[in-house]
Write an enzyme that holds these catalytic residues in place. Structure first.
Site, mmCIF file in Angstrom:
data_model
loop_
_atom_site.group_PDB
_atom_site.id
_atom_site.type_symbol
_atom_site.label_atom_id
_atom_site.label_comp_id
_atom_site.label_asym_id
_atom_site.label_seq_id
_atom_site.Cartn_x
_atom_site.Cartn_y
_atom_site.Cartn_z
ATOM 1 N N GLY A 273 8.430 -0.890 -3.886
ATOM 2 C CA GLY A 273 7.123 -1.445 -3.521
ATOM 3 C C GLY A 273 5.961 -0.867 -4.320
ATOM 4 O O GLY A 273 6.070 -0.619 -5.516
ATOM 5 N N ASP B 141 4.700 2.061 -4.128
ATOM 6 C CA ASP B 141 5.031 3.431 -4.576
ATOM 7 C C ASP B 141 5.671 3.365 -5.966
ATOM 8 O O ASP B 141 5.283 4.070 -6.905
ATOM 9 C CB ASP B 141 6.003 4.028 -3.545
ATOM 10 C CG ASP B 141 6.185 5.534 -3.687
ATOM 11 O OD1 ASP B 141 7.008 6.090 -2.942
ATOM 12 O OD2 ASP B 141 5.501 6.143 -4.532
ATOM 13 N N THR C 138 2.904 -2.199 5.777
ATOM 14 C CA THR C 138 3.182 -3.611 6.125
ATOM 15 C C THR C 138 4.225 -4.232 5.201
ATOM 16 O O THR C 138 4.453 -5.442 5.257
ATOM 17 C CB THR C 138 1.890 -4.458 6.065
ATOM 18 O OG1 THR C 138 1.413 -4.494 4.715
ATOM 19 C CG2 THR C 138 0.824 -3.907 6.993
ATOM 20 N N GLY C 139 4.858 -3.428 4.366
ATOM 21 C CA GLY C 139 5.963 -3.921 3.531
ATOM 22 C C GLY C 139 7.280 -3.566 4.183
ATOM 23 O O GLY C 139 7.556 -3.961 5.325
HETATM 24 N N1 APR Z 1 -0.491 -3.392 -5.649
HETATM 25 C C1 APR Z 1 -0.935 -3.563 -4.376
HETATM 26 N N2 APR Z 1 -0.109 -3.752 -3.321
HETATM 27 C C2 APR Z 1 1.219 -3.780 -3.576
HETATM 28 C C3 APR Z 1 1.764 -3.600 -4.883
HETATM 29 C C4 APR Z 1 0.841 -3.406 -5.942
HETATM 30 N N3 APR Z 1 1.245 -3.225 -7.202
HETATM 31 N N4 APR Z 1 3.132 -3.679 -4.791
HETATM 32 C C5 APR Z 1 3.427 -3.909 -3.499
HETATM 33 N N5 APR Z 1 2.289 -3.976 -2.760
HETATM 34 C C6 APR Z 1 2.102 -4.234 -1.327
HETATM 35 C C7 APR Z 1 3.230 -4.913 -0.594
HETATM 36 O O1 APR Z 1 3.249 -6.303 -0.876
HETATM 37 C C8 APR Z 1 2.804 -4.621 0.839
HETATM 38 O O2 APR Z 1 1.806 -5.533 1.248
HETATM 39 O O3 APR Z 1 1.958 -2.996 -0.658
HETATM 40 C C9 APR Z 1 2.162 -3.222 0.738
HETATM 41 C C10 APR Z 1 3.016 -2.085 1.277
HETATM 42 O O4 APR Z 1 4.371 -2.383 1.062
HETATM 43 P P1 APR Z 1 5.425 -1.254 0.584
HETATM 44 O O5 APR Z 1 5.162 -0.907 -0.816
HETATM 45 O O6 APR Z 1 6.786 -1.744 0.972
HETATM 46 O O7 APR Z 1 5.032 0.027 1.474
HETATM 47 P P2 APR Z 1 5.386 0.398 2.983
HETATM 48 O O8 APR Z 1 5.612 -0.795 3.847
HETATM 49 O O9 APR Z 1 4.325 1.391 3.373
HETATM 50 O O10 APR Z 1 6.783 1.158 2.830
HETATM 51 C C11 APR Z 1 6.794 2.408 2.196
HETATM 52 O O11 APR Z 1 8.499 1.804 0.659
HETATM 53 O O12 APR Z 1 8.338 1.907 -1.613
HETATM 54 C C12 APR Z 1 8.805 2.564 -0.515
HETATM 55 O O13 APR Z 1 8.698 4.881 -1.133
HETATM 56 C C13 APR Z 1 8.116 3.890 -0.311
HETATM 57 O O14 APR Z 1 9.642 4.568 1.380
HETATM 58 C C14 APR Z 1 8.337 4.086 1.160
HETATM 59 C C15 APR Z 1 8.195 2.691 1.726
#
Ligand code: APR
Length: 173
Positions: free
Chosen positions: A32, A34, A118-119
């Site tokens: 995501g 991260d 929210t991901g």
């Molecule tokens: N820019 C902005 N928002 C983004 C981007 C980006 N480049 N890429 C993804 N997103 C959005 C997703 O679409 C979502 O709306 O960020 C939001 C959070 O989603 P996730 O990245 O899945 O984060 P989260 O739900 O907090 O889960 C965190 O996921 O990546 C792993 O290491 C991380 O274990 C942790 C978990």
């Protein structure tokens, strides 16, 4: 509230002082947003993260931004949604507050957030947007040093919910 703006875009491209990262408690990267932030910042980000020895959910740790346009990255592990009986709402609010406190401490004036949790952490979007906007708005009222907070939504549906939450705040204000 002119000091909060909602955009659709990629947080790794934001020309702000600090961007927040929806991390996990190891701070060693993931998928995501991260993954996107680590890819854009380059390997030095992970090297610095390794020195931090993780971060509890709801807290935040700061690193440099390296190859990102942003000077700093605010790493905050959001709560995984388990139905709402495990303090998820308080922990999500704490993510935004912890990041903003660090931003103030490091002299940041502009900050960008992704939609934390929210991901893959499955936090319900409507509830998350109300918590995010509410927490940010309260902080900004007491902290004029932060000039702008930008919610960077990766997709249109997320942006719609943030726009609605901001409208509700402004109507209620
Ligand atoms: N820019 C902005 N928002 C983004 C981007 C980006 N480049 N890429 C993804 N997103 C959005 C997703 O679409 C979502 O709306 O960020 C939001 C959070 O989603 P996730 O990245 O899945 O984060 P989260 O739900 O907090 O889960 C965190 O996921 O990546 C792993 O290491 C991380 O274990 C942790 C978990």
């Amino acid at each position: 509230m002119a000091r909060i703006e909602i955009v659709q875009g990629d947080i790794t491209k934001q020309q702000v002082d600090a961007i927040a990262n929806a991390a996990n408690t190891t701070l060693l990267g993931g998928g995501g947003v991260d993954g996107a932030i680590h890819r854009a910042a380059g390997p030095e980000l992970l090297a610095e993260c390794r020195t931090l020895h993780g971060c509890p959910t709801g807290e935040a740790k700061i690193t440099k931004g390296y190859r990102l346009p942003a000077k700093y990255v605010l790493h905050t592990p959001g709560p995984v949604w388990h139905g709402g009986q495990n303090d998820e709402e308080e922990l999500l609010a704490s993510c935004y507050l912890s990041c903003l406190c660090l931003a103030s401490e490091y002299g940041c004036r502009t900050v960008a957030f992704p939609s934390i949790s929210t991901g893959v952490y499955h936090f319900p979007l409507e509830k998350a947007t109300r918590i995010a906007i509410g927490t940010i708005a309260v902080y900004l009222r007491e902290h004029p040093e932060i000039e702008l907070v930008r919610m960077v939504c990766f997709d249109a549906r997320t942006k719609e919910y943030y726009d609605a939450a901001l409208r509700a705040l402004e109507e209620g204000a």
